[in-house]
Design a protein around this motif. Sequence first.
Motif, PDB file in Angstrom:
ATOM      1  N   ALA A 159      46.980  24.629  47.343  1.00 45.53           N
ATOM      2  CA  ALA A 159      46.274  25.911  47.227  1.00 45.53           C
ATOM      3  C   ALA A 159      46.929  26.768  46.152  1.00 45.53           C
ATOM      4  O   ALA A 159      48.146  26.769  46.001  1.00 45.53           O
ATOM      5  CB  ALA A 159      46.307  26.631  48.560  1.00 45.53           C
ATOM      6  N   ALA A 160      46.125  27.485  45.429  1.00 49.75           N
ATOM      7  CA  ALA A 160      46.642  28.427  44.444  1.00 49.75           C
ATOM      8  C   ALA A 160      47.249  29.608  45.194  1.00 49.75           C
ATOM      9  O   ALA A 160      46.773  29.982  46.263  1.00 49.75           O
ATOM     10  CB  ALA A 160      45.522  28.888  43.522  1.00 49.75           C
TER      11      ALA A 160
ATOM     12  N   VAL B 118      46.194  37.569  39.805  1.00 53.51           N
ATOM     13  CA  VAL B 118      46.089  36.217  39.278  1.00 53.51           C
ATOM     14  C   VAL B 118      46.333  35.229  40.422  1.00 53.51           C
ATOM     15  O   VAL B 118      46.875  35.594  41.457  1.00 53.51           O
ATOM     16  CB  VAL B 118      47.110  35.952  38.144  1.00 53.51           C
ATOM     17  CG1 VAL B 118      46.858  36.847  36.946  1.00 53.51           C
ATOM     18  CG2 VAL B 118      48.539  36.094  38.642  1.00 53.51           C
ATOM     19  N   LEU B 119      45.936  33.997  40.193  1.00 49.64           N
ATOM     20  CA  LEU B 119      46.263  32.899  41.099  1.00 49.64           C
ATOM     21  C   LEU B 119      47.186  31.950  40.339  1.00 49.64           C
ATOM     22  O   LEU B 119      46.884  31.575  39.201  1.00 49.64           O
ATOM     23  CB  LEU B 119      45.012  32.160  41.547  1.00 49.64           C
ATOM     24  CG  LEU B 119      44.050  32.946  42.428  1.00 49.64           C
ATOM     25  CD1 LEU B 119      42.785  32.144  42.686  1.00 49.64           C
ATOM     26  CD2 LEU B 119      44.715  33.321  43.742  1.00 49.64           C
ATOM     27  N   VAL B 120      48.292  31.561  40.941  1.00 52.67           N
ATOM     28  CA  VAL B 120      49.214  30.609  40.324  1.00 52.67           C
ATOM     29  C   VAL B 120      48.697  29.212  40.653  1.00 52.67           C
ATOM     30  O   VAL B 120      48.698  28.800  41.801  1.00 52.67           O
ATOM     31  CB  VAL B 120      50.655  30.797  40.843  1.00 52.67           C
ATOM     32  CG1 VAL B 120      51.583  29.775  40.203  1.00 52.67           C
ATOM     33  CG2 VAL B 120      51.144  32.215  40.580  1.00 52.67           C
TER      34      VAL B 120
ATOM     35  N   VAL C 268      48.500  30.477  35.309  1.00 50.92           N
ATOM     36  CA  VAL C 268      47.845  31.423  36.208  1.00 50.92           C
ATOM     37  C   VAL C 268      46.386  31.595  35.808  1.00 50.92           C
ATOM     38  O   VAL C 268      46.033  31.460  34.646  1.00 50.92           O
ATOM     39  CB  VAL C 268      48.553  32.801  36.213  1.00 50.92           C
ATOM     40  CG1 VAL C 268      49.988  32.656  36.684  1.00 50.92           C
ATOM     41  CG2 VAL C 268      48.523  33.468  34.853  1.00 50.92           C
ATOM     42  N   ARG C 269      45.572  31.875  36.802  1.00 50.25           N
ATOM     43  CA  ARG C 269      44.154  32.114  36.579  1.00 50.25           C
ATOM     44  C   ARG C 269      43.867  33.560  36.933  1.00 50.25           C
ATOM     45  O   ARG C 269      43.977  33.959  38.093  1.00 50.25           O
ATOM     46  CB  ARG C 269      43.331  31.175  37.452  1.00 50.25           C
ATOM     47  CG  ARG C 269      41.886  31.111  37.107  1.00 50.25           C
ATOM     48  CD  ARG C 269      41.167  29.931  37.748  1.00 50.25           C
ATOM     49  NE  ARG C 269      41.855  29.290  38.845  1.00 50.25           N
ATOM     50  CZ  ARG C 269      41.550  29.472  40.132  1.00 50.25           C
ATOM     51  NH1 ARG C 269      40.574  30.279  40.476  1.00 50.25           N
ATOM     52  NH2 ARG C 269      42.212  28.841  41.079  1.00 50.25           N
ATOM     53  N   PRO C 270      43.542  34.393  35.930  1.00 51.76           N
ATOM     54  CA  PRO C 270      43.188  35.780  36.241  1.00 51.76           C
ATOM     55  C   PRO C 270      42.032  35.824  37.228  1.00 51.76           C
ATOM     56  O   PRO C 270      41.165  34.949  37.223  1.00 51.76           O
ATOM     57  CB  PRO C 270      42.782  36.365  34.878  1.00 51.76           C
ATOM     58  CG  PRO C 270      43.482  35.499  33.880  1.00 51.76           C
ATOM     59  CD  PRO C 270      43.497  34.116  34.498  1.00 51.76           C
TER      60      PRO C 270
ATOM     61  N   ALA D 232      38.424  34.417  36.734  1.00 49.92           N
ATOM     62  CA  ALA D 232      38.379  33.514  35.571  1.00 49.92           C
ATOM     63  C   ALA D 232      38.355  32.061  36.030  1.00 49.92           C
ATOM     64  O   ALA D 232      38.854  31.731  37.110  1.00 49.92           O
ATOM     65  CB  ALA D 232      39.575  33.758  34.668  1.00 49.92           C
ATOM     66  N   LEU D 233      37.791  31.211  35.214  1.00 53.44           N
ATOM     67  CA  LEU D 233      37.755  29.788  35.516  1.00 53.44           C
ATOM     68  C   LEU D 233      38.950  29.056  34.913  1.00 53.44           C
ATOM     69  O   LEU D 233      39.361  28.017  35.428  1.00 53.44           O
ATOM     70  CB  LEU D 233      36.459  29.163  34.987  1.00 53.44           C
ATOM     71  CG  LEU D 233      35.166  29.701  35.591  1.00 53.44           C
ATOM     72  CD1 LEU D 233      33.965  29.055  34.915  1.00 53.44           C
ATOM     73  CD2 LEU D 233      35.129  29.464  37.082  1.00 53.44           C
ATOM     74  N   ASP D 234      39.476  29.574  33.812  1.00 56.66           N
ATOM     75  CA  ASP D 234      40.543  28.893  33.091  1.00 56.66           C
ATOM     76  C   ASP D 234      41.923  29.343  33.528  1.00 56.66           C
ATOM     77  O   ASP D 234      42.129  30.481  33.945  1.00 56.66           O
ATOM     78  CB  ASP D 234      40.397  29.130  31.579  1.00 56.66           C
ATOM     79  CG  ASP D 234      39.135  28.494  31.030  1.00 56.66           C
ATOM     80  OD1 ASP D 234      38.788  27.391  31.478  1.00 56.66           O
ATOM     81  OD2 ASP D 234      38.503  29.105  30.156  1.00 56.66           O
ATOM     82  N   CYS D 235      42.860  28.427  33.383  1.00 61.53           N
ATOM     83  CA  CYS D 235      44.260  28.669  33.709  1.00 61.53           C
ATOM     84  C   CYS D 235      45.004  28.950  32.392  1.00 61.53           C
ATOM     85  O   CYS D 235      44.756  28.273  31.391  1.00 61.53           O
ATOM     86  CB  CYS D 235      44.798  27.410  34.387  1.00 61.53           C
ATOM     87  SG  CYS D 235      46.484  27.484  34.912  1.00 61.53           S
TER      88      CYS D 235
END
Length: 118
Positions: free
Chosen positions: A16-17, A72-74, A84-86, A89-92
Amino acid sequence: MRILLAFAVSLCLAPAAQAAVARGAVLACRDPADIKRAFKPINEKTAKDDAAYFKSRLSAGECVQLVRDQKVLVDQRDGPLWCVRPSGALDCYWTLEKAIDLYPAPPAGPGDPGKKKS
Protein backbone atom coordinates in the motif's frame (compact mmCIF):
# COMPACT_ATOMS: atom_id res chain seq x y z
CA MET A 1 -12.26 -16.89 -13.47
CA ARG A 2 -8.65 -17.79 -12.66
CA ILE A 3 -7.43 -14.49 -14.09
CA LEU A 4 -9.88 -12.57 -11.92
CA LEU A 5 -8.76 -14.51 -8.84
CA ALA A 6 -5.07 -13.91 -9.67
CA PHE A 7 -5.77 -10.20 -10.10
CA ALA A 8 -7.60 -10.02 -6.76
CA VAL A 9 -4.73 -11.80 -4.99
CA SER A 10 -2.14 -9.48 -6.59
CA LEU A 11 -4.09 -6.45 -5.38
CA CYS A 12 -4.06 -7.81 -1.85
CA LEU A 13 -0.33 -8.51 -1.96
CA ALA A 14 0.67 -5.18 -3.49
CA PRO A 15 2.28 -2.86 -0.96
CA ALA A 16 0.00 0.00 0.00
CA ALA A 17 1.13 3.53 -0.69
CA GLN A 18 1.75 5.55 2.46
CA ALA A 19 0.12 8.95 2.93
CA ALA A 20 2.52 11.80 3.66
CA VAL A 21 3.08 15.52 2.98
CA ALA A 22 5.88 17.60 1.47
CA ARG A 23 7.96 19.37 4.14
CA GLY A 24 8.45 22.43 1.93
CA ALA A 25 8.91 23.53 -1.66
CA VAL A 26 10.93 20.81 -3.41
CA LEU A 27 11.55 19.47 -6.88
CA ALA A 28 10.31 15.99 -7.83
CA CYS A 29 10.98 14.29 -11.18
CA ARG A 30 9.86 11.16 -13.01
CA ASP A 31 13.48 10.13 -13.61
CA PRO A 32 15.56 9.54 -10.45
CA ALA A 33 18.67 10.65 -12.39
CA ASP A 34 17.16 14.15 -12.58
CA ILE A 35 16.86 14.33 -8.80
CA LYS A 36 20.41 13.10 -8.35
CA ARG A 37 21.51 15.85 -10.73
CA ALA A 38 19.42 18.48 -8.93
CA PHE A 39 20.94 17.75 -5.53
CA LYS A 40 24.58 17.17 -6.43
CA PRO A 41 27.21 19.77 -5.51
CA ILE A 42 27.40 22.51 -8.13
CA ASN A 43 29.75 25.19 -9.33
CA GLU A 44 28.93 28.41 -11.22
CA LYS A 45 28.98 26.81 -14.68
CA THR A 46 26.80 23.83 -13.79
CA ALA A 47 24.39 26.04 -11.83
CA LYS A 48 23.56 28.03 -14.97
CA ASP A 49 23.24 24.89 -17.12
CA ASP A 50 21.15 23.09 -14.49
CA ALA A 51 18.76 26.03 -14.10
CA ALA A 52 17.94 25.92 -17.82
CA TYR A 53 17.76 22.13 -17.79
CA PHE A 54 15.29 21.97 -14.91
CA LYS A 55 13.19 24.81 -16.30
CA SER A 56 12.74 22.74 -19.47
CA ARG A 57 11.98 19.59 -17.41
CA LEU A 58 9.29 21.47 -15.46
CA SER A 59 7.79 22.85 -18.68
CA ALA A 60 7.71 19.37 -20.22
CA GLY A 61 5.94 17.91 -17.18
CA GLU A 62 8.87 15.61 -16.40
CA CYS A 63 9.34 17.38 -13.05
CA VAL A 64 6.94 19.07 -10.65
CA GLN A 65 7.36 21.51 -7.80
CA LEU A 66 5.85 20.19 -4.57
CA VAL A 67 4.71 22.80 -2.05
CA ARG A 68 4.74 22.77 1.74
CA ASP A 69 2.06 20.49 3.24
CA GLN A 70 1.05 19.14 -0.19
CA LYS A 71 -0.44 15.68 0.26
CA VAL A 72 1.41 12.86 -1.48
CA LEU A 73 1.45 9.07 -1.44
CA VAL A 74 4.83 7.34 -1.09
CA ASP A 75 4.81 4.60 -3.75
CA GLN A 76 8.43 3.44 -3.81
CA ARG A 77 11.61 3.86 -1.80
CA ASP A 78 15.16 3.47 -3.02
CA GLY A 79 17.55 4.56 -0.29
CA PRO A 80 17.46 8.36 0.05
CA LEU A 81 15.16 8.69 -2.99
CA TRP A 82 11.42 8.23 -2.68
CA CYS A 83 8.87 8.15 -5.46
CA VAL A 84 5.77 10.07 -4.43
CA ARG A 85 2.46 10.61 -6.14
CA PRO A 86 0.88 14.02 -5.51
CA SER A 87 -2.73 13.75 -4.39
CA GLY A 88 -4.91 13.16 -7.46
CA ALA A 89 -1.95 12.50 -9.79
CA LEU A 90 -1.41 9.28 -11.69
CA ASP A 91 2.36 9.57 -12.02
CA CYS A 92 5.04 8.96 -9.42
CA TYR A 93 7.84 11.54 -9.04
CA TRP A 94 11.21 10.95 -7.35
CA THR A 95 12.48 13.29 -4.66
CA LEU A 96 14.66 13.17 -1.55
CA GLU A 97 13.27 11.34 1.47
CA LYS A 98 14.16 14.36 3.64
CA ALA A 99 11.59 16.39 1.68
CA ILE A 100 8.72 14.13 2.75
CA ASP A 101 7.06 13.98 6.17
CA LEU A 102 5.48 10.59 6.85
CA TYR A 103 3.99 11.71 10.16
CA PRO A 104 2.62 15.23 9.69
CA ALA A 105 0.93 16.95 12.60
CA PRO A 106 -2.84 16.96 12.26
CA PRO A 107 -4.31 20.27 11.15
CA ALA A 108 -5.32 22.56 14.01
CA GLY A 109 -9.04 22.58 14.72
CA PRO A 110 -11.13 25.74 15.23
CA GLY A 111 -10.80 25.58 19.04
CA ASP A 112 -7.11 24.64 19.16
CA PRO A 113 -4.72 27.11 20.81
CA GLY A 114 -2.32 28.89 18.49
CA LYS A 115 -4.83 29.11 15.68
CA LYS A 116 -5.73 32.71 14.83
CA LYS A 117 -9.36 33.61 14.51
CA SER A 118 -10.47 35.26 11.29
